[in-house]
Design a protein around this motif. Structure first.
Motif, mmCIF file in Angstrom:
data_model
loop_
_atom_site.group_PDB
_atom_site.id
_atom_site.type_symbol
_atom_site.label_atom_id
_atom_site.label_comp_id
_atom_site.label_asym_id
_atom_site.label_seq_id
_atom_site.Cartn_x
_atom_site.Cartn_y
_atom_site.Cartn_z
ATOM 1 N N UNK A 107 0.703 -1.191 0.003
ATOM 2 C CA UNK A 107 -0.085 0.003 -0.005
ATOM 3 C C UNK A 107 0.938 1.210 0.082
ATOM 4 N N UNK A 108 0.306 2.450 -0.525
ATOM 5 C CA UNK A 108 1.218 3.767 -0.393
ATOM 6 C C UNK A 108 1.338 3.914 1.163
ATOM 7 N N UNK A 109 2.154 4.212 1.540
ATOM 8 C CA UNK A 109 2.829 4.454 2.970
ATOM 9 C C UNK A 109 3.388 3.534 3.614
ATOM 10 N N UNK A 110 3.446 2.253 3.096
ATOM 11 C CA UNK A 110 4.242 1.122 3.662
ATOM 12 C C UNK A 110 5.597 1.377 3.537
ATOM 13 N N UNK A 111 5.944 1.651 2.297
ATOM 14 C CA UNK A 111 7.623 1.958 1.961
ATOM 15 C C UNK A 111 8.032 2.991 3.071
ATOM 16 N N UNK A 112 7.281 4.286 3.065
ATOM 17 C CA UNK A 112 7.823 5.505 4.007
ATOM 18 C C UNK A 112 7.816 4.912 5.493
ATOM 19 N N UNK A 113 6.875 4.132 5.861
ATOM 20 C CA UNK A 113 7.002 3.959 7.283
ATOM 21 C C UNK A 113 8.052 2.826 7.627
ATOM 22 N N UNK A 114 8.281 2.055 6.620
ATOM 23 C CA UNK A 114 9.174 0.915 6.939
ATOM 24 C C UNK A 114 10.745 1.147 6.543
ATOM 25 N N UNK A 115 10.829 1.944 5.674
ATOM 26 C CA UNK A 115 12.388 2.234 5.067
ATOM 27 C C UNK A 115 12.600 3.510 4.577
ATOM 28 N N UNK A 116 11.761 4.535 4.927
ATOM 29 C CA UNK A 116 11.962 5.775 4.395
ATOM 30 C C UNK A 116 13.157 6.549 4.811
ATOM 31 N N UNK A 117 13.831 6.248 5.767
ATOM 32 C CA UNK A 117 15.059 6.756 6.387
ATOM 33 C C UNK A 117 15.949 6.265 5.439
ATOM 34 N N UNK A 118 16.108 5.099 5.053
ATOM 35 C CA UNK A 118 17.005 4.251 4.100
ATOM 36 C C UNK A 118 16.944 4.663 2.913
ATOM 37 N N UNK A 119 15.799 4.827 2.487
ATOM 38 C CA UNK A 119 15.534 5.609 0.876
ATOM 39 C C UNK A 119 15.924 6.715 0.823
ATOM 40 N N UNK A 120 15.774 7.695 1.622
ATOM 41 C CA UNK A 120 16.344 8.998 1.720
ATOM 42 C C UNK A 120 17.938 9.010 1.911
ATOM 43 N N UNK A 121 18.267 8.015 2.733
ATOM 44 C CA UNK A 121 19.892 8.059 2.753
ATOM 45 C C UNK A 121 20.556 7.709 1.456
ATOM 46 N N UNK A 122 19.797 6.815 0.735
ATOM 47 C CA UNK A 122 20.434 6.314 -0.620
ATOM 48 C C UNK A 122 20.283 7.546 -1.729
ATOM 49 N N UNK A 169 12.330 10.831 6.792
ATOM 50 C CA UNK A 169 11.309 9.875 6.873
ATOM 51 C C UNK A 169 10.157 10.143 7.603
ATOM 52 N N UNK A 170 10.044 10.899 8.565
ATOM 53 C CA UNK A 170 8.965 11.255 9.612
ATOM 54 C C UNK A 170 8.336 12.318 8.428
ATOM 55 N N UNK A 171 8.855 13.348 7.781
ATOM 56 C CA UNK A 171 8.202 14.200 6.787
ATOM 57 C C UNK A 171 7.700 13.593 5.777
ATOM 58 N N UNK A 172 8.058 12.419 5.300
ATOM 59 C CA UNK A 172 7.393 11.803 4.222
ATOM 60 C C UNK A 172 6.310 10.872 5.026
ATOM 61 N N UNK A 173 6.231 10.420 6.085
ATOM 62 C CA UNK A 173 5.131 9.688 6.758
ATOM 63 C C UNK A 173 3.868 10.563 6.958
ATOM 64 N N UNK A 174 4.504 11.956 7.466
ATOM 65 C CA UNK A 174 3.506 12.692 7.607
ATOM 66 C C UNK A 174 2.796 13.403 6.418
ATOM 67 N N UNK A 175 3.561 13.325 5.189
ATOM 68 C CA UNK A 175 2.718 13.611 3.862
ATOM 69 C C UNK A 175 1.561 12.856 3.849
ATOM 70 N N UNK A 176 1.062 11.815 4.438
ATOM 71 C CA UNK A 176 -0.062 11.187 4.361
ATOM 72 C C UNK A 176 -0.965 11.483 5.269
#
Length: 239
Positions: free
Chosen positions: A11-26, A172-179
């Motif tokens: 679902x949309x938001x699963x990636x952000x919740x689970x690994x948003x910090x890792x995505x942003x780092x990369x 990561x948390x900014x991406x989570x709160x985008x939802x």
């Protein structure tokens, strides 16, 4: 378009919740990351499919991902069948990622469990030339990513590795709160859900701190690999 990594999520938001910090780092260091959502999350108690799409687009900008795709599988109908398998095979062959991430195969949400099984199945069959798929009327080449790693959702596991997200936790948390419709909002009049309470947000931070502590960092995100991972002792010693 070739990507370095594709994160498959139910679902949309699963990636952000689970690994948003890792995505942003990369993405911060130039890697091309894509998120492929299997559904539009239309069964979610709060918000709607359209609103969720807009929210995901806002999260994409925050994480600076290269592409976001949606396979339009019906929410609540992520079953391991031929049709759904082929949809994921096509996505893998389209983006040709070196690594893919998937939900861990034990979880509270049935869609996460089925998505995990489906993605692993598709990863294997995407490498078989005798399975034919096409994109825009052009035959796709067989392709299999080098690795599949699993991200943590509700249920926890003993991590195979932990990524330091100390510098990207706030992103990561900014991406989570985008939802905005999905998570805690004191002005919202929509029904309360498992993830809409302030306690859930506190839990996210506590989990990140816990896994960060385990590697001597402020925040961390945990991942699981079914295969053993090589440890480069020389680079550790040189560092």
């Amino acid at each position: 378009m070739k990507l370095d990594i594709v994160v498959f999520a139910a679902h949309p938001d699963d990636a952000e919740l689970s690994m948003g910090g890792t995505i942003a780092k990369l993405t911060n260091v130039g890697f091309k990351i894509g998120i492929v959502d299997l559904t539009g999350g239309e069964l979610g108690t709060r918000g709607s499919k359209l609103i969720r799409k807009i929210e995901s687009q806002n999260a994409d900008k925050i994480l600076n991902i290269t592409v976001r795709d949606n396979l339009n599988i019906k929410d609540g109908h992520i079953f391991v069948d031929k049709e759904n398998t082929l949809k994921i095979i096509k996505a893998i062959r389209k983006y040709q990622p070196k690594i893919i991430f998937a939900p861990y195969f034990k979880d509270r949400h049935p869609d996460h469990i089925e998505a995990s099984k489906l993605i692993k199945r598709a990863m294997f069959f995407a490498g078989l030339p005798k399975i034919k798929t096409s994109l825009n009327s052009k035959l796709q080449n067989a392709f299999r990513p080098k690795r599949i790693f699993y991200f943590m959702q509700t249920y926890e596991f003993q991590p195979s590795f932990i990524v330091d997200i100390s510098e990207t936790f706030e992103t990561k948390m900014k991406a989570v709160f985008a939802y905005q419709t999905q998570f805690y909002n004191e002005k919202s009049k929509e029904p309360e859900t498992f993830i809409s309470t302030p306690e859930f947000i506190n839990f996210l931070e506590a989990r990140a701190k816990t896994f960060g502590f385990k590697i001597g960092k402020k925040y961390g995100e945990a991942f699981y690999s079914e295969e053993l991972i090589e440890l480069d002792l020389i680079n550790i010693l040189k560092g």
